[in-house]
Design a protein around this motif. Structure first.
Motif, short mmCIF file in Angstrom:
data_model
loop_
_atom_site.label_atom_id
_atom_site.label_comp_id
_atom_site.label_asym_id
_atom_site.label_seq_id
_atom_site.Cartn_x
_atom_site.Cartn_y
_atom_site.Cartn_z
N GLY A 67 0.80 -1.22 0.00
CA GLY A 67 0.00 0.00 0.00
C GLY A 67 0.83 1.27 0.00
O GLY A 67 2.02 1.26 -0.29
N CYS A 68 0.13 2.36 0.37
CA CYS A 68 0.75 3.70 0.38
C CYS A 68 0.63 4.25 1.80
O CYS A 68 -0.47 4.22 2.38
N SER A 69 1.72 4.77 2.33
CA SER A 69 1.70 5.26 3.72
C SER A 69 0.83 6.52 3.85
O SER A 69 0.42 6.88 4.94
N TYR A 70 0.54 7.17 2.74
CA TYR A 70 -0.28 8.38 2.77
C TYR A 70 -1.71 8.06 2.30
O TYR A 70 -2.67 8.22 3.05
N ASN A 71 -1.81 7.62 1.07
CA ASN A 71 -3.08 7.07 0.53
C ASN A 71 -4.24 8.06 0.52
O ASN A 71 -5.40 7.64 0.63
N LYS A 72 -3.97 9.35 0.41
CA LYS A 72 -5.08 10.32 0.47
C LYS A 72 -5.15 11.27 -0.72
O LYS A 72 -5.94 12.20 -0.71
N CYS A 73 -4.29 11.10 -1.71
CA CYS A 73 -4.37 12.00 -2.86
C CYS A 73 -5.70 11.76 -3.58
O CYS A 73 -6.05 10.62 -3.87
N ALA A 74 -6.40 12.84 -3.87
CA ALA A 74 -7.77 12.72 -4.36
C ALA A 74 -7.86 12.05 -5.73
O ALA A 74 -8.89 11.48 -6.07
N PHE A 75 -6.79 12.12 -6.52
CA PHE A 75 -6.86 11.61 -7.91
C PHE A 75 -6.43 10.15 -8.02
O PHE A 75 -6.50 9.57 -9.10
N CYS A 76 -5.97 9.55 -6.92
CA CYS A 76 -5.29 8.25 -7.01
C CYS A 76 -6.05 7.19 -6.23
O CYS A 76 -6.42 7.41 -5.07
N ASN A 77 -6.29 6.07 -6.86
CA ASN A 77 -6.87 4.97 -6.07
C ASN A 77 -6.11 3.66 -6.28
O ASN A 77 -6.68 2.59 -6.22
N PHE A 78 -4.81 3.78 -6.50
CA PHE A 78 -4.01 2.58 -6.72
C PHE A 78 -3.99 1.66 -5.49
O PHE A 78 -3.92 0.45 -5.63
N TYR A 79 -4.03 2.25 -4.31
CA TYR A 79 -3.82 1.43 -3.10
C TYR A 79 -4.94 1.59 -2.08
O TYR A 79 -4.77 1.29 -0.92
N ARG A 80 -6.10 2.08 -2.52
CA ARG A 80 -7.20 2.28 -1.58
C ARG A 80 -7.71 0.94 -1.03
O ARG A 80 -8.39 0.89 -0.03
N ASP B 210 5.19 -1.26 -2.26
CA ASP B 210 4.30 -0.71 -3.27
C ASP B 210 4.65 0.77 -3.53
O ASP B 210 5.63 1.04 -4.18
N ALA B 211 3.88 1.71 -2.89
CA ALA B 211 4.00 3.12 -3.32
C ALA B 211 5.22 3.85 -2.76
O ALA B 211 5.71 4.79 -3.37
N ASN B 212 5.67 3.47 -1.58
CA ASN B 212 6.81 4.18 -0.99
C ASN B 212 7.63 3.22 -0.13
O ASN B 212 7.79 3.43 1.07
N VAL C 94 8.10 12.42 -1.57
CA VAL C 94 8.96 13.47 -1.02
C VAL C 94 8.96 13.41 0.50
O VAL C 94 10.01 13.45 1.15
N TYR C 95 7.77 13.29 1.09
CA TYR C 95 7.68 13.42 2.56
C TYR C 95 8.34 12.26 3.30
O TYR C 95 8.74 12.42 4.44
N THR C 96 8.48 11.09 2.68
CA THR C 96 9.25 10.04 3.37
C THR C 96 10.69 10.03 2.87
O THR C 96 11.60 9.68 3.62
N VAL D 38 5.34 13.62 -8.91
CA VAL D 38 5.28 15.04 -8.55
C VAL D 38 3.94 15.64 -8.99
O VAL D 38 3.40 16.53 -8.36
N GLU D 39 3.41 15.15 -10.07
CA GLU D 39 2.09 15.49 -10.65
C GLU D 39 2.03 16.90 -11.22
O GLU D 39 1.66 17.09 -12.35
N THR D 40 2.38 17.91 -10.43
CA THR D 40 2.35 19.29 -10.92
C THR D 40 3.31 20.14 -10.10
O THR D 40 3.60 19.82 -8.94
N ASN E 258 -5.14 17.35 -2.54
CA ASN E 258 -4.83 16.77 -1.23
C ASN E 258 -3.50 16.02 -1.23
O ASN E 258 -3.33 15.03 -0.54
N LYS E 259 -2.59 16.51 -2.05
CA LYS E 259 -1.24 15.91 -2.08
C LYS E 259 -0.32 16.86 -1.31
O LYS E 259 -0.32 18.06 -1.58
N PRO E 260 0.44 16.34 -0.36
CA PRO E 260 1.30 17.24 0.42
C PRO E 260 2.16 18.10 -0.49
O PRO E 260 2.69 17.62 -1.49
S1 SF4 Z 1 -0.40 9.49 -5.55
FE1 SF4 Z 1 1.23 8.38 -4.50
S2 SF4 Z 1 1.28 9.30 -2.45
FE2 SF4 Z 1 -0.67 9.87 -3.33
S3 SF4 Z 1 -2.11 8.28 -2.65
FE3 SF4 Z 1 -1.33 7.63 -4.66
S4 SF4 Z 1 0.38 6.32 -4.22
FE4 SF4 Z 1 -0.03 7.47 -2.33
#
Ligand code: SF4
Length: 401
Positions: free
Chosen positions: A161-174, A211-213, A245-247, A271-273, A283-285
């Motif tokens: 999974g992803c230690s953050y898992n809260k970016c609004a556009f991403c559901n790879f690891y929800r 997985d993500a980080n 970045v944050y980890t 990085v996305e943008t 909602n990405k740090p």
């Molecule tokens: S974009 Fe990256 S950091 Fe954000 S929820 Fe998805 S896997 Fe996690």
């Protein structure tokens, strides 16, 4: 009625009276059956499992968890869009059977070592292949995504999974909770991967840490993890991973240098943008100066970076700021040979994103507009980056494991 076999290197070619040629190629990493005219092609790993087939113009890919996908192209205006559709068994069983028929017909005329792999392939029927879906889930959580240059990596999920898992556009690891595996669990995982992959390992060119980080693991444990991986796969010397970045900033350049010595070659950063306002909406740090520090430390440690931007994110409302700030950001990172900048056209796979942009009154983009922005971004990147830095397309739909 057919003519004698022609042998050329590792390829065995049969010509029939109807001018059909059937060839079998036993490569170091895979086995191919090729039939012409028609240019029909079947590819198997050296465990005998189908990997993909090109039959009567249909490009079909099979994943290790036994899903089959049809890859096609669609023309919208002057732009070509690649599409992917999952198939049901009825859609591919005839194509699969046809490849096996060729093998059954010719196998006794092939030399012993080629017969051996031919027999292995023939041991797999559709029922046995179906069983792989279940076997896969005993070894892996779903492999959600890899960077395009790592599609042939062997994935080792040292975290899930992803230690953050809260970016609004991403559901790879929800679908899973974040978890760091213990060294014992990683050892077991490595053994179960070996059992599952078998001779199919010859297709794999590198190791990718899931997985993500995955590099969030404390350094001492990470070193022990790399040691275990190097021990089990000494011939897959290049190791890759996503990082955030944050980890990532919790590691020093010395930490990265130690990992580089054990095989870590490149890490990939979504990085996305470059636009802070858009990141906040997503909602990405925010990245701020931490990204510069992380890239600097990675470079000092001898590790290359892959930076990923999302074309179309933030729609027309953010288009100008997104492009301008992203280009400016890349310009500040002193990228060099070995680094890659990916531009990924955004697919709206997470309903959360739609809600966020609707609430903010963001005007979206259609596929053609997203393509135009992706092309423009790549073109601008070419102006500012040294030639040795690759700029490439990242199409998440084309990923299969
Ligand atoms: S974009 Fe990256 S950091 Fe954000 S929820 Fe998805 S896997 Fe996690």
């Amino acid at each position: 009625m057919r003519h004698a076999v022609l042998h050329s290197g590792n390829q065995y070619i049969f010509e029939t009276e109807n001018n059909v040629s059937v060839s079998f190629t036993h490569k170091r990493h895979a086995f191919n059956i090729f039939v012409n005219p028609g240019e029909n092609l079947w590819t198997f790993d050296l465990e005998g499992r189908l990997m993909g087939m090109f039959f009567e113009g249909k490009n079909i890919r099979r994943t290790l968890d036994n899903r089959f996908y049809l890859k096609t192209r669609e023309l919208i205006g002057l732009d070509v869009f690649r599409t992917v559709r999952e198939l049901s068994q009825i859609d591919y069983q005839k194509e699969y059977a046809k490849g096996r028929e060729y093998l059954e017909e010719y196998q006794t005329e092939l030399p012993d070592d080629v017969q051996k792999i031919a027999n292995k392939i023939l041991e797999w029927d559709l029922d046995k292949l179906n069983g792989q879906a279940n076997e896969f889930t005993k070894v892996y959580k779903p492999i959600s995504i890899l960077p395009p240059d790592q599609y042939l990596a062997l994935v080792v999920q040292i975290t899930e999974g992803c230690s953050y898992n809260k970016c609004a556009f991403c559901n790879f690891y929800r679908d899973r909770k974040f978890k760091i595996k213990s060294i014992k669990a990683i050892e077991e995982h490595l053994l179960s991967i070996k059992d599952f992959i078998g001779e199919g390992i010859h297709v794999r060119r590198s190791i990718f840490l899931g997985d993500a980080n995955a590099l969030i693991i404390p350094q001492n444990q990470l070193i022990a993890t790399f040691y275990a991986i190097n021990h089990h796969y000494p011939y897959l010397t290049n190791i890759y991973s996503f990082i955030d970045v944050y980890t990532g900033i919790m590691k020093t350049s010395d930490d990265f240098a130690a990992l580089a010595q054990m095989g870590l070659k490149r890490v990939y950063l979504g990085v996305e943008t470059g636009n802070p306002e858009l990141l906040e909406l997503l909602n990405k740090p925010r990245i701020d100066s931490n990204l510069h520090k992380l890239v600097f430390d990675l470079k000092q440690g001898g590790i290359d970076v892959g930076i990923i931007f999302l074309a179309g994110i933030g729609g027309n409302t953010f288009a100008d700021k997104h492009v301008k700030d992203s280009i400016e950001l890349v310009d500040q990172l002193s990228l060099r040979a070995g680094d890659i900048v990916y531009v990924s056209e955004y697919y709206n796979t997470n309903p959360e994103y739609q809600k966020v942009v609707d609430d903010a009154g963001v005007e979206g983009m259609n596929r053609k507009e997203i393509r135009r922005q992706a092309n423009y971004l790549r073109q601008q990147l070419k102006y500012i980056l040294p030639k040795q830095v690759k700029i490439s397309v990242y199409d998440i739909q084309q990923f299969f494991y």
